[in-house]
Design an enzyme around this catalytic site. Sequence first.
Site: not given
Ligand code: SDX
Length: 428
Positions: A307, A364
Amino acid sequence: MSETAKIILDGKEYNLPVVEGSENEKAIDISQLRAQSGYITLDYGYKNTGSTSSAITFLDGEKGILRYRGYSIEDLAENSSFMEVAYLLIYGELPSKDVFEKFDQNIRKHTLIHEDIKKILDGFPSKSHPMGVLSSLVTTQTAFYPESLDPSRSPEGVDLSIIRILAKMPTFVAWAHKHKLGHPVVYPNVNMDYCSNMLQMMFKMPGNDYDVDPVVSNALDKLLILHADHEQNCSTSTVRITGSSRASLYASVSAGINALWGPLHGGANQAVIEMLENIKADGGDTKKWMAKAKDKDDPFRLMGFGHRVYKNFDPRARIIKKAADDVLEKLGIQDPVLDVAKGLEAEALSDDYFVERKLYPNVDFYSGIIYRALGIPVDMFTVMFALGRLPGWIAQWKEMRENSEPIGRPRQVYVGENLRPYVPLSKR
Ligand code: SDX
């Protein structure tokens, strides 16, 4: 002396005011930065940038705190109702008994939608994704209620637009569901509460009675409360920036629905169940899928994990996980996908990659388990998220308009070609 932030650019010193919120959050006000220094800031994904100040929802990602108008999500999920939470988010206070009864009756009075919507629905192939159908149906309200195009002409106009969209959204959701199944639509029942009416419109079949199971209705009401607002997330920011051009409430909500659709945002609840089903079908080898989630060369991500704000735990996920256990037990359902989810969570919570990056289950991860138990098909999960988020979108749009915020128009850093002369086709 209020705090200031000092920056030095090209040898010149600039003092920028510091803003502090009611929960001691601090921000550097850069509204004069470009005028004074010629510099802008750059922040892909707005990870460190505030777009507004708001009195609606407070999040603390480190402490796992979520409050609507100062009330904790735990308190509201346990003791309130979705319609009461909708009123709270939109108007700022919990309504008195009389005010709430009037509000509730007004909502029930507006649940019916124009018969011509059936003609519009018939234009969609039955395989259409319901999120595209929903955003289209919401936009059609600008045609049926042209006065909604500029509701701010009168406060009554805004309130009527709010009541209409809050009341009609369940009917849009249910009719989109029935259209996809090829079943006849079911009309709203004004004698039923919001969730019971939602369920009967979705699941009642012609010629049959439909008895609403209070376990199902209460679980749906709690899920909708948990989704009702979440400050400046992707879809809410979309609603605000759309509304900042003075686009109508309906046009702004339709834009929000489309932003929510993405699998990184609201579309994650559908992606989680599809992921869990794949892992189960693949023999349930969670270690293999965890390795894929950590492999930078593998596009697979653990959907429902991570998140932007919550770097400890998503308080909603905790409540939903418990509710999932309760609902499945009360309904006598054994869902093997829930076991896969719990196995994945246990592994991720003890895995260095996830712990270092503070990746925990988000709203989710477990919500789809409950939607499935309630009989809601997977491609309707994100639609249910939009139904829950509607009061938040309305509240945020209303706040932005009442504060007469300027049209949203971010800057950029240009990295393209420098000036070059046109070359005629004959010479290329
Ligand atoms: C919602 O914003 C809100 O409030 C949204 C929400 C709401 O109520 O409106 O809460 C609802 O959208 C919840 C999120 C639902 N999405 C998912 O579950 C999709 C999977 N999660 C991700 O794609 C990710 O965690 C996000 C999109 C939720 C957040 O992404 P960020 O903050 O941009 O973080 P990032 O992509 O920069 O990740 C940081 C690191 C990375 O690794 P490094 O580059 O540091 O090596 O964490 C890793 C990412 O690769 N990472 C994951 C991961 N999420 C982040 N690795 C594996 N699986 C994951 N799910």
